[in-house]
Design a protein around this motif. Sequence first.
Motif, PDB file in Angstrom:
ATOM      1  N   GLY A  51      -1.320  16.326   5.374  1.00  0.00           N
ATOM      2  CA  GLY A  51      -1.709  15.233   6.258  1.00  0.00           C
ATOM      3  C   GLY A  51      -1.844  13.926   5.504  1.00  0.00           C
ATOM      4  N   ARG A  52      -2.530  13.962   4.359  1.00  0.00           N
ATOM      5  CA  ARG A  52      -2.684  12.745   3.561  1.00  0.00           C
ATOM      6  C   ARG A  52      -1.331  12.270   3.025  1.00  0.00           C
ATOM      7  NH1 ARG A  52      -8.475  13.356   0.329  1.00  0.00           N
ATOM      8  NH2 ARG A  52      -9.619  13.987   2.201  1.00  0.00           N
ATOM      9  N   LEU A  53      -0.518  13.215   2.637  1.00  0.00           N
ATOM     10  CA  LEU A  53       0.809  12.875   2.130  1.00  0.00           C
ATOM     11  C   LEU A  53       1.666  12.238   3.219  1.00  0.00           C
ATOM     12  CD1 LEU A  53       2.287  13.113  -0.554  1.00  0.00           C
ATOM     13  CD2 LEU A  53       2.927  15.428   0.068  1.00  0.00           C
ATOM     14  N   ALA A  68       4.737  -5.353   6.463  1.00  0.00           N
ATOM     15  CA  ALA A  68       3.596  -5.588   5.570  1.00  0.00           C
ATOM     16  C   ALA A  68       2.797  -4.301   5.492  1.00  0.00           C
ATOM     17  CB  ALA A  68       2.736  -6.724   6.127  1.00  0.00           C
ATOM     18  N   GLY A  69       1.782  -4.302   4.653  1.00  0.00           N
ATOM     19  CA  GLY A  69       0.923  -3.130   4.559  1.00  0.00           C
ATOM     20  C   GLY A  69       0.332  -2.787   5.909  1.00  0.00           C
ATOM     21  N   ALA A  70       0.402  -1.538   6.289  1.00  0.00           N
ATOM     22  CA  ALA A  70      -0.124  -1.108   7.581  1.00  0.00           C
ATOM     23  C   ALA A  70      -1.636  -1.229   7.575  1.00  0.00           C
ATOM     24  CB  ALA A  70       0.296   0.328   7.856  1.00  0.00           C
ATOM     25  N   ASP A  71      -2.175  -1.736   8.677  1.00  0.00           N
ATOM     26  CA  ASP A  71      -3.633  -1.807   8.761  1.00  0.00           C
ATOM     27  C   ASP A  71      -4.153  -0.505   9.366  1.00  0.00           C
ATOM     28  OD1 ASP A  71      -3.293  -1.930  11.516  1.00  0.00           O
ATOM     29  OD2 ASP A  71      -3.581  -4.085  11.620  1.00  0.00           O
ATOM     30  N   VAL A  72      -5.442  -0.298   9.221  1.00  0.00           N
ATOM     31  CA  VAL A  72      -6.060   0.954   9.660  1.00  0.00           C
ATOM     32  C   VAL A  72      -5.867   1.167  11.162  1.00  0.00           C
ATOM     33  CG1 VAL A  72      -8.231   2.221   9.843  1.00  0.00           C
ATOM     34  CG2 VAL A  72      -7.717   0.948   7.770  1.00  0.00           C
ATOM     35  N   ALA A  73      -6.019   0.115  11.946  1.00  0.00           N
ATOM     36  CA  ALA A  73      -5.890   0.253  13.401  1.00  0.00           C
ATOM     37  C   ALA A  73      -4.501   0.740  13.788  1.00  0.00           C
ATOM     38  CB  ALA A  73      -6.202  -1.077  14.087  1.00  0.00           C
ATOM     39  N   SER A  74      -3.468   0.178  13.182  1.00  0.00           N
ATOM     40  CA  SER A  74      -2.114   0.616  13.531  1.00  0.00           C
ATOM     41  C   SER A  74      -1.851   2.035  13.038  1.00  0.00           C
ATOM     42  CB  SER A  74      -1.055  -0.354  12.996  1.00  0.00           C
ATOM     43  OG  SER A  74      -1.021  -0.328  11.589  1.00  0.00           O
ATOM     44  N   MET A 116      -9.182  13.951  -6.167  1.00  0.00           N
ATOM     45  CA  MET A 116      -7.822  13.592  -6.555  1.00  0.00           C
ATOM     46  C   MET A 116      -7.363  12.309  -5.854  1.00  0.00           C
ATOM     47  SD  MET A 116      -4.359  15.841  -6.243  1.00  0.00           S
ATOM     48  CE  MET A 116      -4.756  16.900  -7.622  1.00  0.00           C
ATOM     49  N   VAL A 117      -7.477  12.297  -4.534  1.00  0.00           N
ATOM     50  CA  VAL A 117      -7.124  11.128  -3.720  1.00  0.00           C
ATOM     51  C   VAL A 117      -8.188  11.044  -2.626  1.00  0.00           C
ATOM     52  CG1 VAL A 117      -5.419  10.059  -2.196  1.00  0.00           C
ATOM     53  CG2 VAL A 117      -4.651  11.378  -4.176  1.00  0.00           C
ATOM     54  N   PRO A 118      -9.200  10.201  -2.828  1.00  0.00           N
ATOM     55  CA  PRO A 118     -10.305  10.127  -1.869  1.00  0.00           C
ATOM     56  C   PRO A 118      -9.849   9.777  -0.456  1.00  0.00           C
ATOM     57  CG  PRO A 118     -10.815   8.904  -3.877  1.00  0.00           C
ATOM     58  CD  PRO A 118      -9.375   9.293  -3.956  1.00  0.00           C
ATOM     59  N   ALA A 119     -10.505  10.369   0.525  1.00  0.00           N
ATOM     60  CA  ALA A 119     -10.204  10.064   1.923  1.00  0.00           C
ATOM     61  C   ALA A 119     -10.407   8.580   2.189  1.00  0.00           C
ATOM     62  CB  ALA A 119     -11.074  10.900   2.854  1.00  0.00           C
ATOM     63  N   ALA A 120     -11.357   7.969   1.491  1.00  0.00           N
ATOM     64  CA  ALA A 120     -11.619   6.533   1.670  1.00  0.00           C
ATOM     65  C   ALA A 120     -10.395   5.692   1.311  1.00  0.00           C
ATOM     66  CB  ALA A 120     -12.815   6.114   0.825  1.00  0.00           C
ATOM     67  N   THR A 121      -9.518   6.244   0.477  1.00  0.00           N
ATOM     68  CA  THR A 121      -8.278   5.555   0.119  1.00  0.00           C
ATOM     69  C   THR A 121      -7.451   5.265   1.367  1.00  0.00           C
ATOM     70  OG1 THR A 121      -8.216   6.618  -2.038  1.00  0.00           O
ATOM     71  CG2 THR A 121      -6.125   5.784  -1.206  1.00  0.00           C
ATOM     72  N   LEU A 122      -7.509   6.165   2.332  1.00  0.00           N
ATOM     73  CA  LEU A 122      -6.718   5.996   3.551  1.00  0.00           C
ATOM     74  C   LEU A 122      -7.207   4.821   4.385  1.00  0.00           C
ATOM     75  CD1 LEU A 122      -6.303   9.746   4.561  1.00  0.00           C
ATOM     76  CD2 LEU A 122      -4.732   8.314   3.234  1.00  0.00           C
ATOM     77  N   ALA A 123      -8.455   4.425   4.179  1.00  0.00           N
ATOM     78  CA  ALA A 123      -9.004   3.296   4.936  1.00  0.00           C
ATOM     79  C   ALA A 123      -8.624   1.943   4.338  1.00  0.00           C
ATOM     80  CB  ALA A 123     -10.519   3.409   5.024  1.00  0.00           C
ATOM     81  N   LEU A 125      -5.485   1.344   2.692  1.00  0.00           N
ATOM     82  CA  LEU A 125      -4.087   1.439   2.284  1.00  0.00           C
ATOM     83  C   LEU A 125      -3.416   0.073   2.180  1.00  0.00           C
ATOM     84  CD1 LEU A 125      -2.989   4.550   4.354  1.00  0.00           C
ATOM     85  CD2 LEU A 125      -3.350   4.417   1.887  1.00  0.00           C
ATOM     86  N   ALA A 126      -3.759  -0.828   3.079  1.00  0.00           N
ATOM     87  CA  ALA A 126      -3.139  -2.153   3.073  1.00  0.00           C
ATOM     88  C   ALA A 126      -3.466  -2.917   1.792  1.00  0.00           C
ATOM     89  CB  ALA A 126      -3.590  -2.952   4.289  1.00  0.00           C
ATOM     90  N   GLU A 127      -4.577  -2.585   1.161  1.00  0.00           N
ATOM     91  CA  GLU A 127      -5.007  -3.286  -0.049  1.00  0.00           C
ATOM     92  C   GLU A 127      -4.412  -2.679  -1.316  1.00  0.00           C
ATOM     93  OE1 GLU A 127      -9.273  -3.163   0.054  1.00  0.00           O
ATOM     94  OE2 GLU A 127      -9.315  -3.881   2.121  1.00  0.00           O
ATOM     95  N   ARG A 128      -3.785  -1.557  -1.184  1.00  0.00           N
ATOM     96  CA  ARG A 128      -3.257  -0.858  -2.367  1.00  0.00           C
ATOM     97  C   ARG A 128      -1.801  -1.216  -2.581  1.00  0.00           C
ATOM     98  NH1 ARG A 128      -6.127   4.359  -3.884  1.00  0.00           N
ATOM     99  NH2 ARG A 128      -4.351   4.200  -5.212  1.00  0.00           N
TER     100      ARG A 128
END
Length: 181
Positions: A51-53, A68-74, A116-123, A125-128
């Motif tokens: 799922g994360r992948l 552009a980087g996808a935002d969390v809402a989209s 390994m890859v924190p769930a918070a990373t998914l929030a 993503l646009a900043e990474r």
Amino acid sequence: MSWLDDVVQPVLAEVALTDLAERPLAEIRAMRARCQSVEASVSFLRRLVQGRLDVLHAVLDHREDGGAGADVASLVEELPAILAAGPPRPQAGRQAVLVEPSEEEQDRLVAELDAMVPAATLAVLAERSDEELAADAARLGDLEAALSSARRALHERIDRLEQEIVSRYKSGEATVDELLA
């Protein structure tokens, strides 16, 4: 990942498929149950990793296509489509086992994955950067490959143990009456 080393590898090493004919049926059943329990945990963790992948790949694909980087809402809006469109999952034709790890085990597995890859990373993503996301995806891809390999090894053992149990029933060495007693 330490969980693979601490839990899965010892079970794979312990469940030797040699001398099954000399082992008591109760021992073979216990070996199968242990493998099935660990396989449920491996499958649970593998689903989380996939799922994360899928989310990371969707963001990287979106960026590669000029977005552009996808935002969390989209991402939240697109999540059902992202997860449904993930990489094809092989269908092994085996019967689904509806066993999930305990809540305590699930918490442990999520914590291992978060390390390994924190769930918070998914929030965020646009900043990474693309490089950070690609590195996360590579780590998750390696983990998914290791989990798939472990899962195959566990299924090989489960299948062989089940074959031994069935052969004992067919030969009359074991009976249903003994199982029910």
